[in-house]
Design a protein around this motif. Sequence first.
Motif, PDB file in Angstrom:
ATOM      1  N   LEU A  80       6.184   7.389  -8.470  1.00 21.59           N
ATOM      2  CA  LEU A  80       7.165   6.368  -8.144  1.00 21.59           C
ATOM      3  C   LEU A  80       6.539   5.286  -7.266  1.00 21.59           C
ATOM      4  N   PHE A  81       5.749   5.683  -6.277  1.00 20.45           N
ATOM      5  CA  PHE A  81       5.084   4.703  -5.425  1.00 20.45           C
ATOM      6  C   PHE A  81       4.028   3.920  -6.192  1.00 20.45           C
ATOM      7  N   ILE A  82       3.308   4.583  -7.080  1.00 23.02           N
ATOM      8  CA  ILE A  82       2.277   3.885  -7.859  1.00 23.02           C
ATOM      9  C   ILE A  82       2.911   2.799  -8.736  1.00 23.02           C
ATOM     10  N   ILE A  83       4.115   3.042  -9.223  1.00 17.92           N
ATOM     11  CA  ILE A  83       4.783   2.059 -10.078  1.00 17.92           C
ATOM     12  C   ILE A  83       5.524   1.013  -9.246  1.00 17.92           C
ATOM     13  N   LEU A  84       6.241   1.441  -8.194  1.00 16.96           N
ATOM     14  CA  LEU A  84       7.097   0.518  -7.457  1.00 16.96           C
ATOM     15  C   LEU A  84       6.349  -0.409  -6.512  1.00 16.96           C
ATOM     16  N   VAL A  85       5.295   0.039  -5.850  1.00 12.76           N
ATOM     17  CA  VAL A  85       4.605  -0.800  -4.871  1.00 12.76           C
ATOM     18  C   VAL A  85       3.995  -2.042  -5.528  1.00 12.76           C
ATOM     19  N   PRO A  86       3.252  -1.921  -6.634  1.00 18.62           N
ATOM     20  CA  PRO A  86       2.765  -3.160  -7.262  1.00 18.62           C
ATOM     21  C   PRO A  86       3.887  -4.045  -7.808  1.00 18.62           C
TER      22      PRO A  86
END
Length: 97
Positions: A80-86
């Motif tokens: 989720l962080f890998i997708i949402l942060v960028p």
Amino acid sequence: MELGNISQPVYGPGPEAPGSSTPGLVVMVHGFLRLVQPNALPIGECTAARNWQWGGGAAQSCGMLLYELGFLVCMAIGLLFIILVPLVGCCFCCCRC
């Protein structure tokens, strides 16, 4: 050379973990691992899952999923962080409201 009593061997204490130069980091990692996976590996269910057959294997592999649940949750949060942060970063750069 003294062999001692071969039929009744006497074992000494096991090997000890080497001392660490970063004990705070070691304590933090062990705390995280105990938080993510507090239970021991279900050995009986592992052998049952290895002998899995169509029909009755779903109930046997359920114990393994519960054992790995902490790692699965951490992996989902990481993805989720890998997708949402960028994505959020791109929105902030492009929209600049």
